[in-house]
Design a protein around this motif. Structure first.
Motif, PDB file in Angstrom:
ATOM      1  N   LYS A   7      60.976  42.257  24.723  1.00 32.40           N
ATOM      2  CA  LYS A   7      60.971  43.723  24.691  1.00 32.40           C
ATOM      3  C   LYS A   7      61.696  44.297  25.903  1.00 32.40           C
ATOM      4  CE  LYS A   7      56.780  44.284  21.991  1.00 32.40           C
ATOM      5  NZ  LYS A   7      55.362  44.657  22.009  1.00 32.40           N
ATOM      6  N   THR A  37      56.803  40.109  25.575  1.00 29.34           N
ATOM      7  CA  THR A  37      57.016  41.104  26.629  1.00 29.34           C
ATOM      8  C   THR A  37      58.417  40.968  27.213  1.00 29.34           C
ATOM      9  OG1 THR A  37      54.668  41.098  27.155  1.00 29.34           O
ATOM     10  CG2 THR A  37      56.140  42.004  28.816  1.00 29.34           C
ATOM     11  N   LYS A  50      52.382  36.205  24.158  1.00 30.67           N
ATOM     12  CA  LYS A  50      52.355  37.566  24.711  1.00 30.67           C
ATOM     13  C   LYS A  50      53.411  37.722  25.798  1.00 30.67           C
ATOM     14  CE  LYS A  50      49.174  41.178  25.992  1.00 30.67           C
ATOM     15  NZ  LYS A  50      48.899  41.918  24.779  1.00 30.67           N
TER      16      LYS A  50
END
Length: 57
Positions: A50, A47, A43
């Motif tokens: 992104k 992140t 995760k």
């Protein structure tokens, strides 16, 4: 040395027997926050990617 059970494929998990595993899975699904080390790392990694490259599909 681990003692092998006499029945192949048979194992026992105290966490599963007490329902801890199912509870953790339910919390993770509802909050969207993984509770395993690998899940947290994935995760955080996604992140960061992104943020660097944007959310282009």
């Amino acid at each position: 040395m681990k003692k092998k059970s006499s029945i192949p494929g048979l194992s026992f998990s105290l966490k599963r027997a007490l329902g801890i595993t199912q509870f953790k899975q339910k919390v993770s699904r509802e909050t969207g926050i993984p509770l395993t080390r690998g899940g947290i790392e994935r995760k955080i990694g996604s992140t960061i990617v992104k943020m660097l490259f944007g959310n282009k599909k």
